[in-house]
Every structure is written in C-alpha cells, then in structure tokens.
Design an enzyme around this catalytic site. Sequence first.
Site, PDB file in Angstrom:
ATOM      1  N   HIS A 157     -35.974   8.749 -26.369  1.00 48.78           N
ATOM      2  CA  HIS A 157     -37.438   8.397 -26.787  1.00 48.78           C
ATOM      3  C   HIS A 157     -37.773   6.999 -26.499  1.00 48.78           C
ATOM      4  O   HIS A 157     -37.216   6.193 -27.037  1.00 48.78           O
ATOM      5  CB  HIS A 157     -37.974   8.588 -27.828  1.00 48.78           C
ATOM      6  CG  HIS A 157     -37.667  10.341 -28.511  1.00 48.78           C
ATOM      7  ND1 HIS A 157     -37.555  10.653 -29.409  1.00 48.78           N
ATOM      8  CD2 HIS A 157     -37.293  11.117 -27.773  1.00 48.78           C
ATOM      9  CE1 HIS A 157     -37.001  11.899 -29.703  1.00 48.78           C
ATOM     10  NE2 HIS A 157     -37.009  12.408 -28.332  1.00 48.78           N
ATOM     11  N   GLU A 171     -34.892   4.742 -28.133  1.00 46.10           N
ATOM     12  CA  GLU A 171     -34.295   5.360 -29.438  1.00 46.10           C
ATOM     13  C   GLU A 171     -33.094   6.280 -28.656  1.00 46.10           C
ATOM     14  O   GLU A 171     -32.996   7.545 -28.749  1.00 46.10           O
ATOM     15  CB  GLU A 171     -35.281   6.230 -30.242  1.00 46.10           C
ATOM     16  CG  GLU A 171     -36.296   5.568 -30.746  1.00 46.10           C
ATOM     17  CD  GLU A 171     -37.439   6.543 -31.535  1.00 46.10           C
ATOM     18  OE1 GLU A 171     -38.033   5.923 -32.419  1.00 46.10           O
ATOM     19  OE2 GLU A 171     -37.272   7.541 -31.162  1.00 46.10           O
ATOM     20  N   GLU A 176     -44.905   7.237 -26.702  1.00 49.45           N
ATOM     21  CA  GLU A 176     -43.622   7.555 -26.817  1.00 49.45           C
ATOM     22  C   GLU A 176     -43.284   8.639 -25.634  1.00 49.45           C
ATOM     23  O   GLU A 176     -43.688   9.692 -25.876  1.00 49.45           O
ATOM     24  CB  GLU A 176     -43.254   7.867 -28.216  1.00 49.45           C
ATOM     25  CG  GLU A 176     -41.816   8.408 -28.362  1.00 49.45           C
ATOM     26  CD  GLU A 176     -41.683   9.184 -29.545  1.00 49.45           C
ATOM     27  OE1 GLU A 176     -40.285   9.337 -29.841  1.00 49.45           O
ATOM     28  OE2 GLU A 176     -42.404   9.606 -30.312  1.00 49.45           O
ATOM     29  N   GLU A 213     -28.772  12.635 -37.094  1.00 49.28           N
ATOM     30  CA  GLU A 213     -29.780  13.541 -36.338  1.00 49.28           C
ATOM     31  C   GLU A 213     -29.740  14.982 -36.613  1.00 49.28           C
ATOM     32  O   GLU A 213     -28.660  15.270 -37.382  1.00 49.28           O
ATOM     33  CB  GLU A 213     -29.718  13.150 -34.886  1.00 49.28           C
ATOM     34  CG  GLU A 213     -30.827  12.137 -34.364  1.00 49.28           C
ATOM     35  CD  GLU A 213     -31.921  12.567 -34.595  1.00 49.28           C
ATOM     36  OE1 GLU A 213     -32.574  13.854 -34.537  1.00 49.28           O
ATOM     37  OE2 GLU A 213     -33.025  11.787 -34.581  1.00 49.28           O
ATOM     38  N   ARG A 229     -40.707  10.904 -24.293  1.00 48.97           N
ATOM     39  CA  ARG A 229     -39.667  11.758 -24.934  1.00 48.97           C
ATOM     40  C   ARG A 229     -38.731  12.410 -24.132  1.00 48.97           C
ATOM     41  O   ARG A 229     -37.691  12.982 -24.518  1.00 48.97           O
ATOM     42  CB  ARG A 229     -40.505  12.698 -26.019  1.00 48.97           C
ATOM     43  CG  ARG A 229     -41.216  12.047 -27.290  1.00 48.97           C
ATOM     44  CD  ARG A 229     -42.071  13.064 -27.970  1.00 48.97           C
ATOM     45  NE  ARG A 229     -40.991  13.827 -28.695  1.00 48.97           N
ATOM     46  CZ  ARG A 229     -40.435  13.583 -29.781  1.00 48.97           C
ATOM     47  NH1 ARG A 229     -40.355  12.419 -30.204  1.00 48.97           N
ATOM     48  NH2 ARG A 229     -39.330  14.612 -30.294  1.00 48.97           N
ATOM     49  N   ASP A 258     -16.486  -9.128  -5.867  1.00 44.30           N
ATOM     50  CA  ASP A 258     -16.269  -8.265  -4.659  1.00 44.30           C
ATOM     51  C   ASP A 258     -17.416  -7.184  -5.196  1.00 44.30           C
ATOM     52  O   ASP A 258     -17.196  -6.015  -5.829  1.00 44.30           O
ATOM     53  CB  ASP A 258     -15.146  -7.828  -4.472  1.00 44.30           C
ATOM     54  CG  ASP A 258     -14.993  -6.636  -3.132  1.00 44.30           C
ATOM     55  OD1 ASP A 258     -16.032  -6.496  -2.541  1.00 44.30           O
ATOM     56  OD2 ASP A 258     -13.877  -5.856  -3.223  1.00 44.30           O
ATOM     57  N   GLU A 261     -28.494   8.343 -34.786  1.00 43.66           N
ATOM     58  CA  GLU A 261     -29.603   7.539 -34.074  1.00 43.66           C
ATOM     59  C   GLU A 261     -29.201   6.320 -35.046  1.00 43.66           C
ATOM     60  O   GLU A 261     -29.201   6.179 -36.260  1.00 43.66           O
ATOM     61  CB  GLU A 261     -30.728   8.309 -34.063  1.00 43.66           C
ATOM     62  CG  GLU A 261     -31.639   7.498 -33.607  1.00 43.66           C
ATOM     63  CD  GLU A 261     -33.254   7.909 -33.361  1.00 43.66           C
ATOM     64  OE1 GLU A 261     -34.004   7.108 -33.649  1.00 43.66           O
ATOM     65  OE2 GLU A 261     -33.443   8.987 -33.146  1.00 43.66           O
ATOM     66  N   ARG A 288     -44.385  16.620 -31.581  1.00 46.25           N
ATOM     67  CA  ARG A 288     -43.087  16.143 -31.068  1.00 46.25           C
ATOM     68  C   ARG A 288     -42.668  17.270 -30.081  1.00 46.25           C
ATOM     69  O   ARG A 288     -41.836  17.218 -29.373  1.00 46.25           O
ATOM     70  CB  ARG A 288     -42.159  16.170 -31.999  1.00 46.25           C
ATOM     71  CG  ARG A 288     -42.304  14.967 -33.019  1.00 46.25           C
ATOM     72  CD  ARG A 288     -41.487  14.718 -34.096  1.00 46.25           C
ATOM     73  NE  ARG A 288     -41.727  13.740 -34.857  1.00 46.25           N
ATOM     74  CZ  ARG A 288     -41.054  12.299 -35.148  1.00 46.25           C
ATOM     75  NH1 ARG A 288     -40.360  12.297 -33.945  1.00 46.25           N
ATOM     76  NH2 ARG A 288     -41.647  11.505 -35.895  1.00 46.25           N
ATOM     77  N   GLU A 293     -30.088   8.662 -28.723  1.00 43.90           N
ATOM     78  CA  GLU A 293     -28.978   9.413 -29.697  1.00 43.90           C
ATOM     79  C   GLU A 293     -27.694   9.479 -29.164  1.00 43.90           C
ATOM     80  O   GLU A 293     -27.437   9.415 -27.971  1.00 43.90           O
ATOM     81  CB  GLU A 293     -29.917  10.675 -30.015  1.00 43.90           C
ATOM     82  CG  GLU A 293     -31.137  10.864 -30.411  1.00 43.90           C
ATOM     83  CD  GLU A 293     -32.109  11.885 -30.462  1.00 43.90           C
ATOM     84  OE1 GLU A 293     -33.038  11.983 -31.394  1.00 43.90           O
ATOM     85  OE2 GLU A 293     -31.670  12.812 -29.645  1.00 43.90           O
TER      86      GLU A 293
END
Length: 469
Positions: free
Chosen positions: A270, A130, A358, A213, A360, A51, A221, A340, A132
């Site tokens: 990320h 990735e 990447e 982390e 982020r 359903d 992570e 970063r 976390e």
Amino acid sequence: MTPQDLIRMLQEKEVRFVDFRFTDIRGKEQHVGVPAHTVDLDKLAEGHAFDGSSIEGWKGIQASDMQLMPDPASAYIDPFMEETTLVLTCDVIEPADGKGYDRDPRSIARRAEAYLQSTGLGDTAYFGPEPEFFIFDSVEWKIDMSGAYSKIFSEEAAWSSADKFPAGNTGHRPGVKGGYFPVPPVDSLNDIRVAMCIALEACGVPVEVHHHEVATAGQCEIGTVFNTLVRRADQTQILKYIVHNVAHQHGKTATFMPKPIVGDNGSGMHVHQSIWKDGKNLFAGNGYAGLSEFALHYIGGIIKHARALNAITNPGTNSYKRLVPGYEAPVKLAYSARNRSASIRIPYVQSTKARRIETRFPDPTANPYLCFAALMMAGLDGVQNKIHPGEAADKNLYDLPPEEDAKIPTVCTSLEQALEYLDQDREFLTRGGVFSNDFIDAFIALKMEEVQRFRMTTHPLEYEMYYSL
C-alpha cells in the site's frame, strides 16, 4: 551530507570498502565494491564506470559504457558485510552528456520530482509504502523438462500441525487468515522483525511499527516513515535488502513475492502519498474525508490510468494471483474513507498535515522508483485535467449485488493485459521527459519475456484438470 563529509566518514568509521549500488528495471539492486582508499573527491565527482550492456533491458554491447554517480546523502554502513563497508546509492549516468540514463529507474524518479516542480502544482511529493513479506523456514522449486513443483517449509504454517520437528511440535501457530496479530508463541517471528527494525534504524530508515500480517506461514510487515519520492524509494530498497539478509542470518528465507501461498492472503505494498507546496499539504481540504479538490482530482487520475499503472505497480505474473476477490486484495477501482476493500483509501487522521491517500493495489515486487513516479504522474494528470473520481464507495465492495458490482471498474487480471494498457495509455508518463517511449518499449519487451515463459511452462494444476481427459 557533502562529499567532504563523506570522506571524513570513511576515515572516522575506518571503512575498508565502498559499495556502489543501483537498481535495475525489474527493481533488483546491483552492486560493485571498491577499496575505500580509492574513493576521494575526484572519484565522487567522476563516478565509477561499468558495463551497462550486462544489465537486462539496458544498452546493447555497442553502447555499453555507463557511469555510476554516487549520492553522498544516501550513505550508510552495511550491517551484514564482514569488513566495514559503506553503501552509496547511485544514479546511472550517460557519459556522453552527463545526464541520467533514460532507462535508470532512479534517474526516472529524479525527473518525476523535477517535473512536479516545473508544473507549479507542487514542490514536494511524499510517499509512504507498506511492503508486506513472508518469512519461511525453507523453500524449494524445480522447473525443467521432467516437470515442475514448488514447496514451502514453515513450522509456523497452518499445514504443519501434524509435522514432526526436532524439538517437538508446539502447536502454537496462526491459522489461515489468522495471523493478524496474536502475541508469541503464535507469532513466532517477533524477534526476527525486531532485528530487522534495529538494522533499519542503524541504516537511517526510521521505523514506525512492526507486526505479523494476516496470512499464516510468516507473513509480516514493517512500517517505516514517509519521505520524499526518490529518498523513500531508496529507503524501500534498503528495507528489502535488510529483510532478505536478516532472515538469511537467522537461517530462514524472506520473500516479497505477492502470492507465494495458495488459499491465503498475498503481500501488497500500500502506497501512501501526498503533494505539498510552500510547506502546505495540498491534499487537505473541506471535501470528502477532509480532502481537497486537488486530492480528489489526483485520485481521479490514478483511477483513470490504473490499468496502465498495473504494469508498473504489479509487474509480475504472480501479482495477478493476489489481485483476486476474497483475500483483502483491492480489485475494485474506487475510493473510500477507511474502507479497505477500495483500491484507494483515505486513512482517518486528525491533523491536516497527515492528510493523504493510500493506493492499495501495488505490490512489493514493484520497482519503487518506477512505482512512485508513475503513481504521481497519473495523479498529476488528474489534477491538470480536473478528473473527478465520482462518488466515494462506502459499501463493502467484496459483497455487492451483481448490478452494482458490474458498474465498478477493476484492475487488470493479468500482466499481459496490463502491458497492453500501458502500451496504449502512456502519454501521461512521458510528460516532461520523465518516462521515455524508449524506456516504456524496453520495459514492455522485458516483461513480455516473463509472460512468454509463463505461457510456455506446463503447470502442475493442469495435470489435475486435464490429465485424464
């Protein structure tokens, strides 16, 4: 794995039940179990009826019949069920035409892969997320007419230094922003992460790395190997399922909520990605940080559409409590090699095969099928329209002079704002019928319900700010 292989697996593993699983719009897995003896080649070919009207954001009661079509290649033995249970990830199918349901996230991801091939730009999209997460000892919350509160209990938390515990307070714990990444006993969760890694590998998800982390109170992570778009989204759902259940087995509780703790880093996801064609990585070249023009234009597309993407990659009101300066969250829409603080980073790698970008700003509450598909669609728009991302940002974007800071665009500051951008900037998602306008409208409506609930609920902080005025 063929259907015939799957039937043999049921017999060889003495499977008692088969669990058909699918993912709803919000990104939560749902399931229905059937006795293994009822699963034969006909069942695998015809699917399992259910359903669809009972799933939030899906069909109305007047058109509720849907089919779960299992993917034999997704099969794994569930490590948590008491009776031997084989899990099959399913596409949700419209019985009337046999096509993937317009609002089924996995079907959307499949259409995204087909669209990539139809453009001729590439034939394979690889993704490596990735996610976390936090592991707490316990958590409590309450929201009703009498008031609201939330409370996190964690022996590992920096705030627990004066607490009394049955075995005594050891004093070994990471401080605020101090969790990356000392050895035990400061890292108290190594053995739980190892159990998660073992379960992941047993379920066919190869692990690359695990660690504590940055944040206190159990932020972790587990890095797993990249894969193709749909399969990597499947594996992300497996990872979340295993993290939740291994923590539960150890008497703890895990959450992928982006910002459960005030005053420390939140949890991101990320997303590494690259496009390939005929066995060649199209992101590798002789440009900035070893990128090709194709890759730079792909970045340009993500930056152009980032605020619309936020509605999908950061789909909760809590997501925007993470996206603030000062906690390693990428709020600036810029790209850079190894920096970063930029929202798009180019990791340093020696092999051209490993060249990738990447992104982020996504977080792990994002539905992985929708997240990966939307990122790719934005990137492909950049390639098709040759959208250059401008100059790379090699400075620390958290510490710029005001005049420079004002020139760099930012991600959205609220879910409501992100939904407004998605409503206005949706055409790139609808190309090739990947996302439909009907789906986007339904997604916005579902998420606006969350915005409205949040708007209407008195927050404890408001007592502190306004009670005595």
